[in-house]
Design an enzyme around this catalytic site. Structure first.
Site, PDB file in Angstrom:
ATOM      1  N   HIS A 115       1.257  -1.131   0.239  1.00  0.00           N
ATOM      2  CA  HIS A 115      -0.294  -0.030  -0.162  1.00  0.00           C
ATOM      3  C   HIS A 115       0.949   1.390   0.041  1.00  0.00           C
ATOM      4  O   HIS A 115       1.087   1.550   0.695  1.00  0.00           O
ATOM      5  CB  HIS A 115      -0.657   0.541   1.135  1.00  0.00           C
ATOM      6  N   ASN A 158      -2.267  -2.398  -3.764  1.00  0.00           N
ATOM      7  CA  ASN A 158      -3.392  -1.343  -3.803  1.00  0.00           C
ATOM      8  C   ASN A 158      -3.124   0.236  -4.614  1.00  0.00           C
ATOM      9  O   ASN A 158      -1.760   0.579  -4.507  1.00  0.00           O
ATOM     10  CB  ASN A 158      -3.548   0.148  -2.525  1.00  0.00           C
ATOM     11  N   GLU A 159      -3.871   0.586  -5.120  1.00  0.00           N
ATOM     12  CA  GLU A 159      -4.364   1.610  -6.570  1.00  0.00           C
ATOM     13  C   GLU A 159      -3.374   1.570  -6.553  1.00  0.00           C
ATOM     14  O   GLU A 159      -1.918   2.700  -7.053  1.00  0.00           O
ATOM     15  CB  GLU A 159      -4.732   2.543  -5.011  1.00  0.00           C
ATOM     16  N   GLU A 374     -12.408   0.743  -0.712  1.00  0.00           N
ATOM     17  CA  GLU A 374     -12.243   2.411  -0.155  1.00  0.00           C
ATOM     18  C   GLU A 374     -13.435   2.984  -0.653  1.00  0.00           C
ATOM     19  O   GLU A 374     -13.892   3.802  -1.667  1.00  0.00           O
ATOM     20  CB  GLU A 374     -10.990   2.573   0.076  1.00  0.00           C
ATOM     21  N   LYS A 434      -7.045  16.518   7.169  1.00  0.00           N
ATOM     22  CA  LYS A 434      -8.342  15.475   6.105  1.00  0.00           C
ATOM     23  C   LYS A 434      -8.506  13.826   7.009  1.00  0.00           C
ATOM     24  O   LYS A 434      -7.542  13.532   7.243  1.00  0.00           O
ATOM     25  CB  LYS A 434      -8.054  15.655   4.905  1.00  0.00           C
TER      26      LYS A 434
HETATM   27  C1  BGP Z   1      -6.920   6.264  -1.354  1.00  0.00           C
HETATM   28  C2  BGP Z   1      -5.379   5.696  -0.759  1.00  0.00           C
HETATM   29  C3  BGP Z   1      -5.693   6.020   0.968  1.00  0.00           C
HETATM   30  C4  BGP Z   1      -6.569   6.808   1.204  1.00  0.00           C
HETATM   31  C5  BGP Z   1      -7.365   7.282   0.728  1.00  0.00           C
HETATM   32  C6  BGP Z   1      -7.770   9.116   0.581  1.00  0.00           C
HETATM   33  O1  BGP Z   1      -5.844   6.890  -2.949  1.00  0.00           O
HETATM   34  O2  BGP Z   1      -5.732   4.062  -0.685  1.00  0.00           O
HETATM   35  O3  BGP Z   1      -4.692   5.570   1.906  1.00  0.00           O
HETATM   36  O4  BGP Z   1      -5.514   8.275   1.780  1.00  0.00           O
HETATM   37  O5  BGP Z   1      -6.994   7.555  -0.934  1.00  0.00           O
HETATM   38  O6  BGP Z   1      -7.017   9.775   0.352  1.00  0.00           O
HETATM   39  P1  BGP Z   1      -6.457  11.410   0.491  1.00  0.00           P
HETATM   40  O7  BGP Z   1      -5.250  10.314   1.744  1.00  0.00           O
HETATM   41  O8  BGP Z   1      -5.891  11.652  -0.495  1.00  0.00           O
HETATM   42  O9  BGP Z   1      -7.294  11.790   0.794  1.00  0.00           O
END
Ligand code: BGP
Length: 467
Positions: A115, A158-159, A374, A434
Site C-alpha cells: 500500500h 493497493n491502487e 475504500e 484531512k
Molecule cells: C486512497 C488510498 C488511501 C487513502 C485514501 C484517501 O488513494 O488508498 O491510502 O489515503 O485514498 O486519500 P487522501 O488521503 O489523499 O485523501
C-alpha cells in the site's frame, strides 16, 4: 428503503504506513516516505494513529460498532527491511499478533501486500520502473502466503493507478517527478506484471483463501456529451486512470482502443514503453485468477477538451478551488460543473460508483466479485464534546451504499464495503487535517472517540437497511 445482503461485509480500511506509526521500531526498514515527508510536507508518519501499539483498541471498537472486516496492509519493510534478503522476525510476529486479534474479535482481515510503501532500498533503484523489483515483490508475496496461512483474503497492490500518477504525473509522492506520462504507464504495467506473477504463484501452490487486487476507479464524464472533443478527452483520461490497468487485470493485454489512446498520449508527450511478450504471457496466465476486484471510489471528474501545456496543481491544504489539472494532448478537468465537491476539490457523485461497478460488469465479464475497498469523505472534523457531528460523512456514505445496493439489484456481484477509514489516519499528501475515520483520533493522546457516523454505521451493519 434500500437494503444490502445478509452476509455483506461492513468493513473499515487502513494502511500500514498511515496507521501504524513506529516507523523505526522493532527492526523496520526505511521507506522513501520517511525522508520525503520531512523534506516536502508539514508532517511525518509519526505518530500516525499508533496502530502498531493500539490495534487491540481499534479492533475492540470495530467489533462494538458492527464492523466485521478490516483492510490492513503489511509493511513490506517490517518483513524484509531491505526489500529482500534478511527477514525481520519482530515484524513477522507483529502481523501474526494483529491477525490473531482480528479473528478474536470476528473482524476478518483483508490483507494488502503493498500500500504505497516500497522499501527505501528498492525505491532508490527506481521502484517499479526497475524490473528487478518484480522478482523481489513476488518473493515477498510468496513468503507472506507461506508464513500467514491465517489470512483468508489477500490483495497484492493497493491502487496501482494513483501510485504511478502521484509519483510521475502529479509529483506528490516520492520521487516527486512531474508530467512524465511514459513513466506513469510503465509503472502501471510493471506493477500489473508483478501482480499477475504473484497471484499465479498463489494459485499454483494451492493456498487456501482468496486473492485479488484493489484499483482506484474514478468515473470520467464528458463535460459536454454532444461535443466530440470532450468525449475524446474523457476517453483518454479514462485510459490513463482506469482502462489501462483494468485491461491488464482482466484481459491480459491492452485492447487496441486502449493502446491507440496510450500511443497518442505518448506521441504528444514523448517517451516509449517497454512492453515485452513475456509480460503478456504472465498477464494472460493471471487474467482469470482474480477472486475479487477491490474498487476504491471517492470521486468522479468531468473532462473537457483542452489545447495547451500540462499543468497540475495539487490542493493538499483543503483550500477549495485551488486545484488545477490539465494534460497536453489529453484534456482538462472542468471546474465549473454544478456538482458538489469537498474542500480538496474531490467531486462527490455517488452515481459514479454505480456506473463504475456496472462498467466492470459489462466490459470485464470475467470479474468474479467486487468489494468496495475504500470510500469515504475527508474533511476537517469539528471535535466537540468528545465527538464529531459528521452528518456530511453520513450522507456521503449513505448515498454511496445506496449506489452499491442499486448495482447489486441490477446484477452486479458486490459482497462488501470498507469505509475509508476505520479510525482517523493521516493522509499521504494532505496531512493529519484531512480526516475520514469512524473513530476520531486525538493524535496527541492517541485516544479514540466514536463519531456520529460510527453509531450510524453500526445500525446499518446490524439491520442491512440503508436508512
Ligand atoms: C486512497 C488510498 C488511501 C487513502 C485514501 C484517501 O488513494 O488508498 O491510502 O489515503 O485514498 O486519500 P487522501 O488521503 O489523499 O485523501
Amino acid at each position: 428503503m434500500k437494503t444490502l445482503p445478509e452476509d455483506f461485509i461492513f468493513g473499515g480500511a487502513t494502511a500500514a504506513y498511515q496507521a501504524e506509526g513506529a516507523t523505526q521500531e522493532d527492526g523496520k526498514g526505511p521507506v522513501a516516505w520517511d525522508s520525503y515527508l520531512k523534506e516536502n510536507y508539514w508532517y511525518t508518519a509519526e505518530p500516525a494513529s499508533d496502530f502498531y501499539h493500539k490495534y487491540p483498541i481499534d479492533l475492540q471498537l470495530a467489533k462494538e460498532f458492527g464492523v466485521n472486516g478490516i483492510r490492513v496492509s503489511i509493511a513490506w519493510s517490517r518483513i524484509f527491511p531491505n526489500g529482500y534478503g534478511k527477514v525481520n522476525q519482530k515484524g513477522i510476529d507483529f502481523y501474526h499478533k494483529l491477525f490473531e486479534e482480528c479473528h478474536k474479535h470476528g473482524v476478518e482481515p483483508f490483507v494488502t501486500l503493498h500500500h504505497f510503501d516500497t522499501p527505501a532500498t528498492l525505491h532508490k533503484k527506481g521502484d517499479f520502473l526497475n524490473r528487478d523489483i518484480i522478482e523481489h515483490f513476488v518473493n515477498y508475496a510468496q513468503f507472506c502466503f507461506e508464513e500467514f496461512p491465517e489470512v483468508n483474503y489477500w490483495t497484492t497492490f493497493n491502487e496501482i493507478g494513483p501510485i504511478g500518477d502521484s509519483q510521475y504525473l502529479v509529483g506528490k509522492f516520492p520521487p516527486g517527478i512531474k508530467y512524465d506520462l511514459a513513466k506513469v504507464f510503465q509503472s502501471h504495467h510493471n506493477m500489473m506484471v508483478a501482480h499477475a506473477k504473484a497471484i499465479k504463484s498463489f494459485k499454483d501452490k494451492g493456498y487456501s483463501g482468496e486473492i485479488g487486487i484493489v484499483h482506484s476507479l474514478p468515473m470520467k464524464y464528458p463535460k459536454d456529451p454532444n461535443k466530440a472533443a470532450d468525449v475524446r478527452a474523457t476517453e483518454l483520461e479514462d485510459i490513463i486512470h482506469n482502462r489501462f490497468i483494468l485491461d491488464a487485470t482482466y484481459k491480459g493485454e491492452y485492447s487496441d482502443f486502449t493502446m491507440e489512446g496510450v500511443d497518442h498520449i505518448l506521441s504528444v508527450n514523448g517517451g516509449e514503453l517497454d512492453l515485452r511478450e513475456e509480460d503478456f504471457q504472465a498477464l494472460r496466465a493471471a487474467k482469470d485468477l482474480n477472486d475479487f476486484l477491490g474498487i476504491n471510489y471517492y470521486m468522479s471528474d468531468w473532462i473537457e477538451a483542452f489545447d495547451g501545456e500540462t499543468e497540475i496543481t495539487h490542493n493538499g491544504r483543503g483550500k477549495k478551488g485551488s486545484s488545477k489539472y490539465q494534460i497536453k494532448g489529453v484534456g482538462r478537468r472542468a471546474m465549473d460543473v454544478d456538482v458538489p465537491r469537498n474542500d480538496w476539490d474531490w467531486i462527490i457523485y455517488p452515481q459514479g460508483l454505480y456506473d463504475q461497478i456496472m462498467r466492470v460488469k459489462r466490459d470485464y465479464p470475467n470479474y468474479k466479485k467486487i468489494y468496495i475497498t475504500e470510500n469515504g469523505l475527508g474533511y476537517k472534523d469539528d471535535f466537540i464534546n468528545d465527538t464529531v457531528e459528521d452528518h456530511a460523512r453520513i450522507d456521503y456514505v449513505k448515498r454511496h451504499l445506496e449506489a452499491v445496493s442499486d448495482a447489486i439489484t441490477d446484477g452486479a456481484n458486490v459482497q462488501g464495503y470498507f469505509i475509508w477509514s476505520l479510525m482517523d489516519v493521516f493522509s499521504w499528501s494532505n496531512g493529519y487535517e484531512k480526516r475520514y475515520g469512524l473513530f476520531y483520533v486525538d493524535f496527541e493522546t492517541q485516544k479514540r472517540y466514536p463519531k456520529k457516523s460510527a453509531y450510524w454505521y453500526k445500525k446499518i451493519a446490524e439491520t442491512k437497511v440503508i436508512d
